[in-house]
Design a protein around this motif. Structure first.
Motif, PDB file in Angstrom:
ATOM      1  N   LYS A 112       0.934  -1.243  -0.243  1.00  0.00           N
ATOM      2  CA  LYS A 112      -0.004   0.070   0.043  1.00  0.00           C
ATOM      3  C   LYS A 112       0.980   1.223  -0.150  1.00  0.00           C
ATOM      4  O   LYS A 112       1.270   1.858   0.851  1.00  0.00           O
ATOM      5  CB  LYS A 112      -0.980  -0.078   1.209  1.00  0.00           C
ATOM      6  CG  LYS A 112      -2.100  -1.395   1.210  1.00  0.00           C
ATOM      7  CD  LYS A 112      -2.845  -1.535   0.281  1.00  0.00           C
ATOM      8  CE  LYS A 112      -3.771  -2.557   0.576  1.00  0.00           C
ATOM      9  NZ  LYS A 112      -4.518  -2.845  -0.718  1.00  0.00           N
ATOM     10  N   GLU A 128       1.000   4.237  -1.419  1.00  0.00           N
ATOM     11  CA  GLU A 128       0.436   5.662  -1.390  1.00  0.00           C
ATOM     12  C   GLU A 128       0.116   5.709   0.161  1.00  0.00           C
ATOM     13  O   GLU A 128       0.191   6.820   0.940  1.00  0.00           O
ATOM     14  CB  GLU A 128      -0.844   5.564  -1.833  1.00  0.00           C
ATOM     15  CG  GLU A 128      -0.881   5.899  -3.541  1.00  0.00           C
ATOM     16  CD  GLU A 128      -2.210   6.109  -4.292  1.00  0.00           C
ATOM     17  OE1 GLU A 128      -2.190   6.722  -5.249  1.00  0.00           O
ATOM     18  OE2 GLU A 128      -2.874   5.458  -3.776  1.00  0.00           O
ATOM     19  N   GLY A 176       3.196   6.234   2.072  1.00  0.00           N
ATOM     20  CA  GLY A 176       3.799   7.815   1.602  1.00  0.00           C
ATOM     21  C   GLY A 176       3.095   8.566   2.602  1.00  0.00           C
ATOM     22  O   GLY A 176       3.626   9.637   3.263  1.00  0.00           O
ATOM     23  N   THR A 177       1.766   8.490   2.828  1.00  0.00           N
ATOM     24  CA  THR A 177       0.934   9.460   3.842  1.00  0.00           C
ATOM     25  C   THR A 177       1.313   9.294   5.088  1.00  0.00           C
ATOM     26  O   THR A 177       1.516  10.070   5.940  1.00  0.00           O
ATOM     27  CB  THR A 177      -0.548   9.113   3.616  1.00  0.00           C
ATOM     28  OG1 THR A 177      -1.053   8.996   2.401  1.00  0.00           O
ATOM     29  CG2 THR A 177      -1.450  10.098   4.449  1.00  0.00           C
ATOM     30  N   LEU A 236       8.862   3.299  -5.844  1.00  0.00           N
ATOM     31  CA  LEU A 236       8.069   3.882  -6.586  1.00  0.00           C
ATOM     32  C   LEU A 236       8.401   4.329  -8.122  1.00  0.00           C
ATOM     33  O   LEU A 236       7.745   4.448  -8.888  1.00  0.00           O
ATOM     34  CB  LEU A 236       7.368   5.430  -6.133  1.00  0.00           C
ATOM     35  CG  LEU A 236       6.407   5.202  -4.707  1.00  0.00           C
ATOM     36  CD1 LEU A 236       6.309   6.526  -3.905  1.00  0.00           C
ATOM     37  CD2 LEU A 236       5.237   4.612  -5.073  1.00  0.00           C
ATOM     38  N   LEU A 262       2.402   0.404 -10.244  1.00  0.00           N
ATOM     39  CA  LEU A 262       1.390   0.747  -9.418  1.00  0.00           C
ATOM     40  C   LEU A 262      -0.099   0.200  -9.991  1.00  0.00           C
ATOM     41  O   LEU A 262      -0.817   1.203 -10.522  1.00  0.00           O
ATOM     42  CB  LEU A 262       1.050   2.243  -8.827  1.00  0.00           C
ATOM     43  CG  LEU A 262       2.423   2.534  -8.189  1.00  0.00           C
ATOM     44  CD1 LEU A 262       1.980   4.076  -7.877  1.00  0.00           C
ATOM     45  CD2 LEU A 262       2.249   2.004  -7.034  1.00  0.00           C
ATOM     46  N   LYS A 280       0.190   7.141 -12.177  1.00  0.00           N
ATOM     47  CA  LYS A 280       0.814   7.096 -10.857  1.00  0.00           C
ATOM     48  C   LYS A 280       1.971   6.331 -10.787  1.00  0.00           C
ATOM     49  O   LYS A 280       2.607   6.024  -9.890  1.00  0.00           O
ATOM     50  CB  LYS A 280      -0.393   6.304  -9.995  1.00  0.00           C
ATOM     51  CG  LYS A 280      -1.696   7.208  -9.685  1.00  0.00           C
ATOM     52  CD  LYS A 280      -2.403   6.580  -8.925  1.00  0.00           C
ATOM     53  CE  LYS A 280      -3.611   7.636  -8.433  1.00  0.00           C
ATOM     54  NZ  LYS A 280      -4.441   6.820  -7.414  1.00  0.00           N
TER      55      LYS A 280
END
Length: 814
Positions: A175, A177, A180-181, A213, A218, A224
């Motif tokens: 996961k 994303e 990253g958050t 990334l 992805l 993305k």
């Protein structure tokens, strides 16, 4: 850790924090060598919270060094030692303890540990620990949920660790994303702590996420697909710029560099990845190693298509040594794993790696740790930078103290004498521009640059490319690093400018360290000189003082001996007076009575006394008293009591025991002044009426031996009352009456008899007194008194009494 100002100033914690920072900086052996005694024997006498924080620092240091077992011991000791109010710190120790077991692959042990620690962790910490267990077992959904929720309930460093664990679980669950958050949320708490493990680990994870990334897949969404290679390099530079020297995290950053070099320089990529794996193979942590193993599979798969067979064979060999399985065909990435997707992507995507600036940073890092001699370090730094960046000339300028003045601390390709602000071989206008901007100045052609056009030094030396940066930290400015080239235009680029800023920060740190070392050396020399002078002075004074002390000792001994003699004579006089006030040690016979008593003082004078008064041919008064304490003061109060009794009985022959006790209480109160009290037992014996009246003022109850039936029976005369001479307290006295029988023996005594102790501190006591009286039931008063006192002396330690002993025995005759 967030600690109070008082704790942060604790000397043990300051030393431990310094040792921990050494481990973080890569000086692992030295740091651990300093931490071990601080968290062990030295800390035993420290306050609990200080001891706990020392153990926590030691546990974190051992984790970083890869020593899992010592880390577990130290973290568990910290968890136990933290007081109940240190909730955040105890949670942090527990979470690191659980992660330590998980990281070394001991998942069952980690589960058992959570059960053992659950009662002393907060609910948030328990959720975080269970989240770690779920994520490590592959249950990512449950693990991420628990970790995210626990991060919202925890406080302090425990909360930061929970956020980091959540970010790493998101990466493991692909996961990206969410990862990253999570890393962005964690940044808030880590930016301010440049040298902390949390910050270093966050930087390493951020760099790894950027690399994944960049090369990852992805879900086929082209909008993305990974970040640019610039983002990868930026993340990696950020990690290295903050001195990630811990092998575990440095290896992760090296993986990013390897990925950046995979397309254009596969041999370089393999070399960097090999270095990362070699570092990790020395540690027992299996998850990062497994992750890097898969990344390395991608490298080998990439080189299979683009490099020679020997390189592939070398990759296979490395993977075999670390226990990974190589997939060396294009079909290796058919599953949905992010790492296999990355391998598939790498077969079709290349990236040019610019390792020049990185090499400069590595070179400087190596030289900073090599010496503490400032000139030597600066010269090595300059030579490395000039060589790696392919500059023609270079100089490190240091301020001279005068305004605007500089001197060449290190040069390469430039005569030090020609470095002058008034027009020498280098352009001081570039230096002034760097000082004005507070950052690096780059000009790819100084001849055409509007900022420096027309400068004499630029024209005279035909300077084309020039790069200058201030050597500074938050503590201050230490000079400038200047590079130029008269041969090449665009010899330096933006990457070189960024690298030179990092190099200058490292050089400033080296200067600070060298200056501090120089100051310490100067202080040490000055201290040694002062110590030598002071030692000579003290030696002379010591000799003089020794002579004076000998003379003084002789005088004091003579005075002390004279004083002891005088005191001994006074005590002997006082003892002689007291002896005359006590009945002689011989049997006293009265009609129907035979009486014998003895006083055994603990010292020269006794606080005990006894006396006998003949009130009429048939009435006899016995008085036994015990003044608190012993020695001269107590004996004076006892003497006052004897005098008061004599005076009262001389005036009043028709005796009332209560009136007699009241007169004694007044006398004791006046002479003792409330500081010395007296217990007393007073018996009025009437041989005509065959009765004994007894009052007791806080004294031991007299013992009655009845042998009329031939079987000894030991009883007591129970009469209670307050001690004599007690201030601010009404006197309470009870009177008891005993019918006398021929052959009875009444034993009166003071508490020195029952309270004498043996070597183990056990008192003689009433039970032993009763046992001692049984075989003496038919004995004479002299025999009873002597046996009891001798028995107490034998029982007490070495025959030395702690209190005076008085024993009086009355035998009832015809």
């Amino acid at each position: 850790m967030t600690t109070s100002l008082a704790l942060r100033a604790d000397p043990l914690l300051v030393r431990a924090e310094d040792a921990y920072q050494r481990v973080l900086a890569g000086f692992t052996r030295r740091g651990l060598r300093e931490l071990r005694p601080l968290s062990g024997a030295i800390a035993r006498d420290a306050p609990p919270e200080v001891r706990a924080r020392l153990q926590l620092l030691a546990g974190k240091a051992f984790r970083l060094a890869g020593h899992a077992s010592p880390a577990a011991e130290a973290l568990k000791a910290a968890f136990v030692a933290f007081p109940a109010d240190c909730v955040a710190e105890r949670n942090e120790a527990a979470l690191l303890l659980v992660e330590n077991d998980i990281a070394r692959g001991a998942l069952p042990a980690a589960r058992q540990l959570v059960v053992e620690l659950a009662d002393r962790m907060s609910a948030g910490a328990r959720d975080c620990a269970h989240g770690l267990l779920h994520a490590s077992a592959g249950a990512y959904v449950e693990g991420m949920a628990l970790l995210r929720e626990s991060a919202g309930t925890l406080t302090g460093d425990a909360q930061q660790w929970a956020r980091l664990f959540h970010a790493e679980a998101c990466m493991d669950a692909e996961k990206l994303e969410l990862a990253g958050t999570a890393l962005a949320a964690l940044a808030e708490g880590t930016v301010a702590r440049k040298n902390d493990e949390l910050h270093m680990r966050w930087l390493a994870q951020r760099a790894l996420l950027a690399a994944i990334l960049h090369h990852g897949d992805l879900g086929g969404d082209s909008s993305k697909k990974g970040q640019s290679m610039a983002d990868v390099k930026r993340a990696w530079r950020s990690a290295r710029a903050h001195a990630i020297n811990v092998p575990r995290y440095a290896a992760v950053a090296d993986v990013c560099a390897a990925m950046g070099s995979a397309g254009a320089r596969p041999a370089r990529s393999l070399a960097l990845m090999e270095r990362a794996l070699v570092a990790l193979r020395k540690l027992p942590y299996r998850f990062d190693e497994a992750r890097l193993g898969l990344l390395y599979e991608a490298k080998v798969a990439r080189t299979h298509e683009r490099t020679s067979a020997p390189l592939v064979a070398r990759g296979r060999d490395i993977l075999a040594k670390m226990g990974a399985t190589a997939r060396l065909t294009a079909g290796a990435g058919e599953s949905g794993s992010i790492f296999r997707s990355m391998a598939r992507s790498m077969m079709t995507t290349g990236a040019k790696g610019d390792d020049v600036e990185l090499a400069a940073i590595f070179e400087v890092n190596k030289h900073i740790a090599s010496s503490l001699k400032l000139d030597e370090v600066l010269q090595r730094i300059l030579e490395s930078v000039v060589r790696v960046l392919k500059a023609e000339r270079g100089v490190i300028l240091r301020p001279t103290g005068s305004e605007g003045g500089f001197t060449a601390a290190a040069t390469r390709g430039i005569d030090p004498a020609a470095v002058r602000p008034d027009g020498g071989e280098i352009s001081f206008s570039v230096v002034r521009e760097a000082a004005k901007r507070g950052g690096a100045v780059l000009s790819d052609n100084a001849q055409l640059d509007e900022r420096f056009r027309g400068q004499a030094s630029v024209l005279a030396s035909n300077i084309r490319s020039v790069l200058c940066a201030p050597i500074a930290t938050a503590k201050g400015s230490y000079g400038f690093l200047y590079l130029d080239s008269s041969v090449l235009t665009r010899a330096f680029n933006e990457g070189h400018r960024e690298a030179i800023e990092v190099v200058c920060t490292q050089a400033a740190t080296a200067i600070e360290n060298a200056q501090a070392f120089g100051e310490i050396e100067a202080l040490t020399r000055d201290l040694e000189h002062r110590v030598e002078e002071r030692t000579r002075e003290l030696s002379q004074r010591s000799e003089e003082l020794s002579k004076s002390l000998d003379e003084l000792r002789t005088t004091k001994l003579a005075l002390a001996e004279a004083e002891r003699d005088a005191m001994r004579k006074e005590l002997e006089t006082a003892r002689a007076i007291q002896v005359r006030l006590i009945p002689p040690e011989q049997t006293i016979e009265r009609p129907g009575l035979r009486v014998f008593g003895r006083v055994r003082p603990a010292f020269y004078c006794a606080g005990d006394m006894w006396t006998i008064f003949s009130l009429s041919p048939t009435k006899t008064l016995l008085f036994v008293g015990d003044v608190t304490g012993h020695g001269a003061a107590s004996s004076m109060v006892a003497t006052a009591a004897k005098a008061a009794a004599d005076a009262f009985l001389a005036m009043k022959r028709d005796l009332s025991l209560l009136e007699f006790v009241k007169s004694l209480d007044a006398a004791i109160g006046a002479s003792g002044r409330g500081e010395l009290l007296m217990t007393a037992c007073i018996c009025l014996i009437d041989t005509e009426q065959r009765t004994l009246e007894c009052v007791s003022a806080g004294h031991e109850a007299p013992r009655v031996i009845d042998n009329s039936t031939g079987l000894a029976e030991i009883g007591t005369i129970a009469a209670r009352g307050t001690r004599l001479g007690e201030p601010d307290r009404a006197m309470e006295i009870e009177q008891a009456t005993l019918a006398l029988v021929r052959g009875q023996r009444i034993v009166l005594y003071t508490d020195g008899l029952t309270e004498c102790s043996d070597a183990k501190g056990r008192q003689f006591g009433q039970r032993r007194l009763k046992q001692a009286l049984v075989p003496l039931a038919a004995e004479t008063p002299e025999r009873i008194v002597t046996s009891l006192i001798d028995g107490a002396l034998t029982y007490s330690t070495g025959g030395q009494l702690d209190d005076d002993i008085t024993v009086v025995c009355v035998e009832v005759c015809e």
